[in-house]
Design an enzyme around this catalytic site. Structure first.
Site, PDB file in Angstrom:
ATOM      1  N   GLU A  55       0.856  -1.189   0.000  1.00 45.19           N
ATOM      2  CA  GLU A  55       0.000   0.000   0.000  1.00 45.19           C
ATOM      3  C   GLU A  55       0.887   1.231   0.000  1.00 45.19           C
ATOM      4  O   GLU A  55       2.092   1.154   0.274  1.00 45.19           O
ATOM      5  CB  GLU A  55      -0.948   0.005   1.210  1.00 45.19           C
ATOM      6  CG  GLU A  55      -2.077  -0.993   1.049  1.00 45.19           C
ATOM      7  CD  GLU A  55      -3.137  -0.909   2.132  1.00 45.19           C
ATOM      8  OE1 GLU A  55      -2.982  -0.109   3.072  1.00 45.19           O
ATOM      9  OE2 GLU A  55      -4.123  -1.657   2.038  1.00 45.19           O
TER      10      GLU A  55
ATOM     11  N   HIS B 111      -9.528   9.964   3.274  1.00 41.01           N
ATOM     12  CA  HIS B 111      -9.165   8.918   2.310  1.00 41.01           C
ATOM     13  C   HIS B 111      -9.396   9.490   0.928  1.00 41.01           C
ATOM     14  O   HIS B 111     -10.445  10.078   0.665  1.00 41.01           O
ATOM     15  CB  HIS B 111     -10.013   7.664   2.523  1.00 41.01           C
ATOM     16  CG  HIS B 111      -9.438   6.454   1.854  1.00 41.01           C
ATOM     17  ND1 HIS B 111      -9.434   6.312   0.480  1.00 41.01           N
ATOM     18  CD2 HIS B 111      -8.822   5.364   2.345  1.00 41.01           C
ATOM     19  CE1 HIS B 111      -8.842   5.157   0.170  1.00 41.01           C
ATOM     20  NE2 HIS B 111      -8.458   4.570   1.290  1.00 41.01           N
TER      21      HIS B 111
ATOM     22  N   ARG C  58      -1.121   9.564   1.347  1.00 35.13           N
ATOM     23  CA  ARG C  58      -2.582   9.681   1.264  1.00 35.13           C
ATOM     24  C   ARG C  58      -3.051  11.135   1.223  1.00 35.13           C
ATOM     25  O   ARG C  58      -3.980  11.477   0.494  1.00 35.13           O
ATOM     26  CB  ARG C  58      -3.154   8.970   2.494  1.00 35.13           C
ATOM     27  CG  ARG C  58      -4.587   8.624   2.394  1.00 35.13           C
ATOM     28  CD  ARG C  58      -4.976   7.730   3.538  1.00 35.13           C
ATOM     29  NE  ARG C  58      -4.867   6.334   3.162  1.00 35.13           N
ATOM     30  CZ  ARG C  58      -5.339   5.326   3.875  1.00 35.13           C
ATOM     31  NH1 ARG C  58      -5.934   5.563   5.025  1.00 35.13           N
ATOM     32  NH2 ARG C  58      -5.210   4.090   3.473  1.00 35.13           N
TER      33      ARG C  58
ATOM     34  N   HIS D 217     -11.827   9.661   6.962  1.00 33.27           N
ATOM     35  CA  HIS D 217     -11.613   8.222   7.088  1.00 33.27           C
ATOM     36  C   HIS D 217     -11.059   7.854   8.455  1.00 33.27           C
ATOM     37  O   HIS D 217     -11.320   6.770   8.966  1.00 33.27           O
ATOM     38  CB  HIS D 217     -10.628   7.822   5.991  1.00 33.27           C
ATOM     39  CG  HIS D 217     -10.381   6.349   5.881  1.00 33.27           C
ATOM     40  ND1 HIS D 217     -11.384   5.454   5.608  1.00 33.27           N
ATOM     41  CD2 HIS D 217      -9.239   5.625   5.989  1.00 33.27           C
ATOM     42  CE1 HIS D 217     -10.869   4.226   5.557  1.00 33.27           C
ATOM     43  NE2 HIS D 217      -9.578   4.307   5.813  1.00 33.27           N
TER      44      HIS D 217
ATOM     45  N   ARG E 175      -1.730   9.063   9.400  1.00 35.12           N
ATOM     46  CA  ARG E 175      -1.580   7.628   9.647  1.00 35.12           C
ATOM     47  C   ARG E 175      -1.148   6.887   8.381  1.00 35.12           C
ATOM     48  O   ARG E 175      -1.690   7.118   7.299  1.00 35.12           O
ATOM     49  CB  ARG E 175      -2.918   7.053  10.129  1.00 35.12           C
ATOM     50  CG  ARG E 175      -2.898   5.560  10.364  1.00 35.12           C
ATOM     51  CD  ARG E 175      -4.278   5.089  10.792  1.00 35.12           C
ATOM     52  NE  ARG E 175      -5.252   5.359   9.768  1.00 35.12           N
ATOM     53  CZ  ARG E 175      -5.596   4.501   8.802  1.00 35.12           C
ATOM     54  NH1 ARG E 175      -5.044   3.305   8.741  1.00 35.12           N
ATOM     55  NH2 ARG E 175      -6.504   4.830   7.918  1.00 35.12           N
TER      56      ARG E 175
HETATM   57  C1  SIN Z   1      -7.830   1.214   2.435  1.00 40.48           C
HETATM   58  O1  SIN Z   1      -8.088   0.035   2.262  1.00 40.48           O
HETATM   59  O2  SIN Z   1      -7.582   2.002   1.529  1.00 40.48           O
HETATM   60  C2  SIN Z   1      -7.878   1.754   3.822  1.00 40.48           C
HETATM   61  C3  SIN Z   1      -6.823   1.167   4.625  1.00 40.48           C
HETATM   62  C4  SIN Z   1      -6.566   2.031   5.800  1.00 40.48           C
HETATM   63  O3  SIN Z   1      -7.157   3.093   5.917  1.00 40.48           O
HETATM   64  O4  SIN Z   1      -5.719   1.677   6.606  1.00 40.48           O
END
Ligand code: SIN
Length: 508
Positions: A114, A230, A280, A339, A374
């Site tokens: 990620e 998010h 993010r 988020h 985060r």
């Molecule tokens: C996501 O799946 O994009 C969210 C994961 C997260 O916020 O830790």
């Protein structure tokens, strides 16, 4: 007449992963959940998974370095070291409880990449179903533990304090009845603040209750201005709308999905070298900018995922399909949405808040792990690691404390008022903030004060806005268009008494 219950163990407010992990670690606990278990909590909605150094080429130190880099100067390195060192065992413990993490043929965890992680380290379940599957396993373990009592449809209406300020229990509304629950410790595990915003990926029930209850009791609150947006909530406003907004997990970008505007142009290269895998907050601001400029923003997963959607990302597929969007062939309209809340009740590494008898864990706590931003998939991990630590510490509290000084329930916000506040929060304390908008929002909150002053969600909103106004810089999730530079490398610690614009009320 208020019924009285004496409970010899921690009372836990909230039943997401942090609350239930705390209950299991405490051994004996009373859990109050405002909704039926495994609903109404963000944990059950998590699509990503749990980040942990589980691969042979990964280490807790590498995971810590990524966490600290994402945190934009405000992480507590000791808290991060605990998280990343205890993280792999926390994932294995959940697997042992029955959480069905995706595995390779030989039994190793399947690990995904990620944004802002240097390694593929996110343990998943069924593609995008980690939260629901982990919660199902934890709920089953809690239900099978006779020393853990669960009350559903139960909300805290105030923390009970003796004349020294020690927390000695909670006034709860269980169904229609008010119940005075006396206990040696209370653990707040009430989740974040998404329900204070009009556009959120979190359950609407999550409205900063723990933050407000703790602040009204006099506890120290840390970093309330840091709200994470998010980048890719699914924007169904043209399809009848959906509140909360469903999430299009970041893993879709990890798989190679591209962000495009209405013209089909891939725009992320204009904003960051890492393009779709930029931090993010950068991606959220880029999407916000494209939308504000009228160019629109869409996630194109037609090539990267295409026909694999139904089995690889079933939750995203279902959300799109339910609105008539087929993500195998069409681009997904996206918008930034609240988020996660990095701020929360300030705690030590065992969940202790600044008031004796009070603990906090999970999103409503601020352990110092999340900094100003985060890192993806660190929230379930924090809930598991620090929830267990809080549960063990709270269970060790001895019976003490005097009589509660007040048994008055705190006020609630009527729904119409809350909806107005949510719109104003999204408009003025959103992805891009400035003094004029924040001051307008504060005036709106001021106007609600005579009627609803000591209402926990309103107090939570004020703490966010006050601190956002006071932080005259941009860092992590907090971006001020009037102060775009990064300048003030210090965390915020406030109580209602010392909040910058002086919160003018206190619980009676
Ligand atoms: C996501 O799946 O994009 C969210 C994961 C997260 O916020 O830790």
């Amino acid at each position: 007449m208020t019924e009285r219950v004496d409970f010899d163990g921690p009372v836990i407010l909230g039943a997401g992963l942090a609350g239930l992990t705390a209950a299991l670690a405490a051994g004996k606990a009373l859990v109050l959940s405002p909704t039926p278990l495994a609903t109404g909590c963000s944990s059950a909605w998590a699509q990503g998974g749990m980040a942990a150094a589980l691969a042979s080429d990964d280490t807790p130190a590498l995971h810590a370095a990524d966490t600290i880099a994402a945190g934009a100067g405000l992480c507590d390195p000791k808290a991060v070291a605990l998280l990343t060192t205890e993280g792999p065992q926390a994932v294995r413990d959940l697997a042992a409880l029955g959480a069905p993490f995706d595995r390779k043929a030989g039994g190793d965890f399947v690990l995904s990449l990620e944004a802002a992680h240097a390694k593929a380290r996110v343990a998943r379940v069924g593609g995008d179903g980690a939260g629901a599957a982990i919660m199902a396993a934890v709920v089953a373990a809690v239900r099978a533990t006779p020393t853990i009592e669960v009350r559903e449809n139960a909300r805290a209406r105030r923390l009970l304090q003796d004349k020294t300020g020690r927390v000695v229990g909670v006034l709860a509304q269980i169904g229609d009845a008010l119940v005075e629950i006396r206990s040696h410790s209370v653990i707040l595990a009430t989740g974040g603040i998404g329900g204070l915003y009009a556009v959120t990926t979190t359950p609407k029930e999550v409205r900063g209750e723990g933050l407000g209850l703790a602040a009204l009791a006099g506890a120290t609150i840390a970093d309330p201005e840091f709200v994470q947006f998010h980048p890719t909530a699914i924007d169904l406003s043209a399809y009848g709308g959906r509140d909360p907004a469903p999430l299009a997990t970041e893993a879709l970008r990890g798989e190679g999905s591209i962000l495009r505007n209405t013209d089909g142009r891939a725009f992320m290269a204009d904003y960051h070298l890492a393009k779709e895998l930029a931090p993010r907050d950068v991606v959220a601001r880029a999407i916000h900018a494209e939308r504000a400029a009228g160019r629109g923003a869409f996630l194109d997963a037609t090539t990267a995922v295409g026909g694999h959607f139904p089995h690889e990302f079933p939750a995203v597929f279902e959300a799109c399909q339910s609105a008539g969007v087929d993500p195998r062939r069409e681009m997904i309209p996206v918008t930034p949405a609240v988020h996660y809340h990095m701020g929360g009740v300030a705690t030590d590494f065992d969940g202790r808040a600044s008031l004796p008898g009070l603990y906090a864990a999970g999103e409503c706590a601020s352990t110092g792990v999340q900094g100003a931003n985060r890192l993806a998939s660190n929230s379930l991990l924090e809930a598991a690691v620090f929830g267990a630590r809080a549960g063990r510490a709270a269970a060790a509290e001895g019976l003490q404390g005097g009589e509660p000084v007040s048994l008055e329930p705190l006020p609630d916000l009527p729904d119409a008022t809350l909806q107005g506040l949510r719109k104003a929060m999204s408009r003025d304390a959103g992805v891009i903030r400035d003094e004029a908008g924040l001051a307008r929002l504060l005036a709106q909150i001021d106007a609600l004060e005579p009627a609803y002053g000591p209402c926990p969600p309103l107090v939570a909103a004020r703490l966010i806005v006050d601190a956002a106004l006071a932080r005259q810089e941009s860092r992590g999730g907090h971006y001020r268009s009037d102060f775009p530079a990064t300048a003030q490398p210090a965390r915020t610690f406030v109580t209602l008494e010392n909040a910058d614009t002086a919160v003018r009320y206190a619980a009676e």
